[in-house]
Design a protein around this motif. Structure first.
Motif, PDB file in Angstrom:
ATOM      1  N   GLN A  34       0.797  -1.221   0.000  1.00 21.68           N
ATOM      2  CA  GLN A  34       0.000   0.000   0.000  1.00 21.68           C
ATOM      3  C   GLN A  34       0.834   1.278   0.000  1.00 21.68           C
ATOM      4  N   LEU A  35       2.128   1.163   0.145  1.00 19.89           N
ATOM      5  CA  LEU A  35       2.958   2.369   0.240  1.00 19.89           C
ATOM      6  C   LEU A  35       3.027   3.126  -1.086  1.00 19.89           C
ATOM      7  N   PRO A  36       2.829   4.432  -1.052  1.00 19.13           N
ATOM      8  CA  PRO A  36       2.952   5.230  -2.277  1.00 19.13           C
ATOM      9  C   PRO A  36       4.406   5.297  -2.774  1.00 19.13           C
ATOM     10  N   GLN A  37       5.355   5.096  -1.885  1.00 18.59           N
ATOM     11  CA  GLN A  37       6.764   5.136  -2.273  1.00 18.59           C
ATOM     12  C   GLN A  37       7.125   3.992  -3.222  1.00 18.59           C
ATOM     13  N   ARG A  38       6.356   2.898  -3.168  1.00 18.31           N
ATOM     14  CA  ARG A  38       6.617   1.758  -4.066  1.00 18.31           C
ATOM     15  C   ARG A  38       6.556   2.197  -5.523  1.00 18.31           C
ATOM     16  N   GLU A  39       5.543   2.985  -5.862  1.00 22.58           N
ATOM     17  CA  GLU A  39       5.372   3.461  -7.242  1.00 22.58           C
ATOM     18  C   GLU A  39       6.530   4.359  -7.641  1.00 22.58           C
ATOM     19  N   GLN A  40       6.959   5.225  -6.736  1.00 20.63           N
ATOM     20  CA  GLN A  40       8.088   6.109  -7.017  1.00 20.63           C
ATOM     21  C   GLN A  40       9.362   5.311  -7.248  1.00 20.63           C
ATOM     22  N   ILE A  41       9.574   4.294  -6.437  1.00 21.63           N
ATOM     23  CA  ILE A  41      10.754   3.446  -6.588  1.00 21.63           C
ATOM     24  C   ILE A  41      10.697   2.713  -7.920  1.00 21.63           C
ATOM     25  N   SER A  42       9.535   2.203  -8.256  1.00 24.21           N
ATOM     26  CA  SER A  42       9.366   1.494  -9.523  1.00 24.21           C
ATOM     27  C   SER A  42       9.678   2.406 -10.714  1.00 24.21           C
ATOM     28  N   LEU A  43       9.172   3.625 -10.657  1.00 24.13           N
ATOM     29  CA  LEU A  43       9.435   4.581 -11.741  1.00 24.13           C
ATOM     30  C   LEU A  43      10.909   4.943 -11.831  1.00 24.13           C
ATOM     31  N   SER A  44      11.544   5.143 -10.693  1.00 27.78           N
ATOM     32  CA  SER A  44      12.970   5.505 -10.721  1.00 27.78           C
ATOM     33  C   SER A  44      13.825   4.349 -11.246  1.00 27.78           C
ATOM     34  N   LEU A  45      13.456   3.116 -10.905  1.00 26.54           N
ATOM     35  CA  LEU A  45      14.194   1.956 -11.422  1.00 26.54           C
ATOM     36  C   LEU A  45      13.978   1.789 -12.922  1.00 26.54           C
ATOM     37  N   LYS A  46      12.752   2.045 -13.377  1.00 32.85           N
ATOM     38  CA  LYS A  46      12.499   1.976 -14.823  1.00 32.85           C
ATOM     39  C   LYS A  46      13.310   3.029 -15.557  1.00 32.85           C
ATOM     40  N   LYS A  47      13.395   4.197 -14.963  1.00 35.96           N
ATOM     41  CA  LYS A  47      14.174   5.276 -15.569  1.00 35.96           C
ATOM     42  C   LYS A  47      15.663   4.920 -15.577  1.00 35.96           C
ATOM     43  N   GLU A  48      16.140   4.361 -14.466  1.00 44.31           N
ATOM     44  CA  GLU A  48      17.550   4.008 -14.330  1.00 44.31           C
ATOM     45  C   GLU A  48      17.956   2.871 -15.280  1.00 44.31           C
ATOM     46  N   PHE A  49      17.089   1.884 -15.425  1.00 44.33           N
ATOM     47  CA  PHE A  49      17.430   0.700 -16.214  1.00 44.33           C
ATOM     48  C   PHE A  49      16.694   0.635 -17.553  1.00 44.33           C
ATOM     49  N   GLY A  50      15.953   1.673 -17.900  1.00 42.12           N
ATOM     50  CA  GLY A  50      15.138   1.658 -19.109  1.00 42.12           C
ATOM     51  C   GLY A  50      15.924   1.424 -20.383  1.00 42.12           C
ATOM     52  N   ASP A  51      17.072   2.090 -20.519  1.00 45.77           N
ATOM     53  CA  ASP A  51      17.872   1.926 -21.735  1.00 45.77           C
ATOM     54  C   ASP A  51      18.384   0.498 -21.873  1.00 45.77           C
ATOM     55  N   ARG A  52      18.844  -0.057 -20.767  1.00 47.84           N
ATOM     56  CA  ARG A  52      19.357  -1.428 -20.805  1.00 47.84           C
ATOM     57  C   ARG A  52      18.235  -2.422 -21.088  1.00 47.84           C
ATOM     58  N   MET A  53      17.059  -2.184 -20.511  1.00 44.24           N
ATOM     59  CA  MET A  53      15.916  -3.065 -20.771  1.00 44.24           C
ATOM     60  C   MET A  53      15.525  -3.016 -22.246  1.00 44.24           C
ATOM     61  N   ALA A  54      15.514  -1.809 -22.801  1.00 47.10           N
ATOM     62  CA  ALA A  54      15.166  -1.652 -24.212  1.00 47.10           C
ATOM     63  C   ALA A  54      16.192  -2.347 -25.100  1.00 47.10           C
ATOM     64  N   ASP A  55      17.458  -2.261 -24.720  1.00 46.59           N
ATOM     65  CA  ASP A  55      18.528  -2.901 -25.485  1.00 46.59           C
ATOM     66  C   ASP A  55      18.364  -4.420 -25.477  1.00 46.59           C
ATOM     67  N   VAL A  56      18.072  -4.981 -24.324  1.00 45.10           N
ATOM     68  CA  VAL A  56      17.878  -6.431 -24.207  1.00 45.10           C
ATOM     69  C   VAL A  56      16.628  -6.863 -24.975  1.00 45.10           C
ATOM     70  N   GLN A  57      15.585  -6.054 -24.897  1.00 41.63           N
ATOM     71  CA  GLN A  57      14.355  -6.372 -25.621  1.00 41.63           C
ATOM     72  C   GLN A  57      14.588  -6.315 -27.137  1.00 41.63           C
ATOM     73  N   LYS A  58      15.392  -5.355 -27.576  1.00 40.26           N
ATOM     74  CA  LYS A  58      15.717  -5.236 -28.998  1.00 40.26           C
ATOM     75  C   LYS A  58      16.480  -6.475 -29.476  1.00 40.26           C
ATOM     76  N   MET A  59      17.400  -6.951 -28.637  1.00 38.57           N
ATOM     77  CA  MET A  59      18.149  -8.162 -28.985  1.00 38.57           C
ATOM     78  C   MET A  59      17.220  -9.365 -29.093  1.00 38.57           C
TER      79      MET A  59
END
Length: 165
Positions: A34-59
């Motif tokens: 129920q913590l609202p901070q969970r969503e913030q953490i999720s967004l920050s991790l997506k932002k931090e690892f988004g390029d790498r995730m996209a690269d792996v998905q492209k492969m």
């Protein structure tokens, strides 16, 4: 195992608990959900690892298209073309596995770090509520079989952390 240890401590401390006036319970799983901070953490991790995730998905997409090409055009290719395609697929597969594994490990490590930071905040909130409301003992929900709803302070913990963000 933790629940058994807590129950053992509770049973051994039963004479002491006879004097305890207020006992509270916290459902840590529900608090974290129920913590609202969970969503913030999720967004920050997506932002931090988004390029790498996209690269792996492209492969992954590239490997899929190469396999489709092999199935579709395999009969029309000569041996050199087949060998080149197989080598390219194997090279891409090994690179994909390496990058994917590194990404998973880094993501898991960062999630753990963020979860530990959040756990410290949750613990501080529980301590504050326990002191304010003068609880003698606060247990985790999984360590008890039955608890009255008014003894569950999970909602108070979420509310305190929501205000403090």
């Amino acid at each position: 195992m933790v629940n058994r240890a807590l129950m053992t401590l509770v049973l051994l401390g039963a004479p002491l608990m006879a004097h305890a006036e207020k006992i509270a319970v916290v459902d840590m799983g529900a608090v974290f959900e129920q913590l609202p901070q969970r969503e913030q953490i999720s967004l920050s991790l997506k932002k931090e690892f988004g390029d790498r995730m996209a690269d792996v998905q492209k492969m992954q997409e590239e490997m899929r298209s190469l396999m489709e090409k092999q199935q579709r055009d395999g009969a029309l290719m000569n041996d050199a073309q087949k060998t080149e395609l197989v080598r390219k697929m194997e090279s891409l597969k090994s690179e994909y596995q390496l990058k994917g594994k590194a990404l998973d490990e880094d993501l898991r490590r960062r999630q753990g770090e963020e979860q530990n930071k959040l756990l410290v905040k949750v613990q501080k909130a529980i301590n504050t509520i326990a002191e304010k409301d003068q609880y003698d003992l606060v247990l985790q929900r999984g360590a008890v079989i039955y608890v009255k709803p008014n003894a569950d302070i999970s909602g108070k913990v979420v509310e305190a952390l929501s205000k403090g963000k």
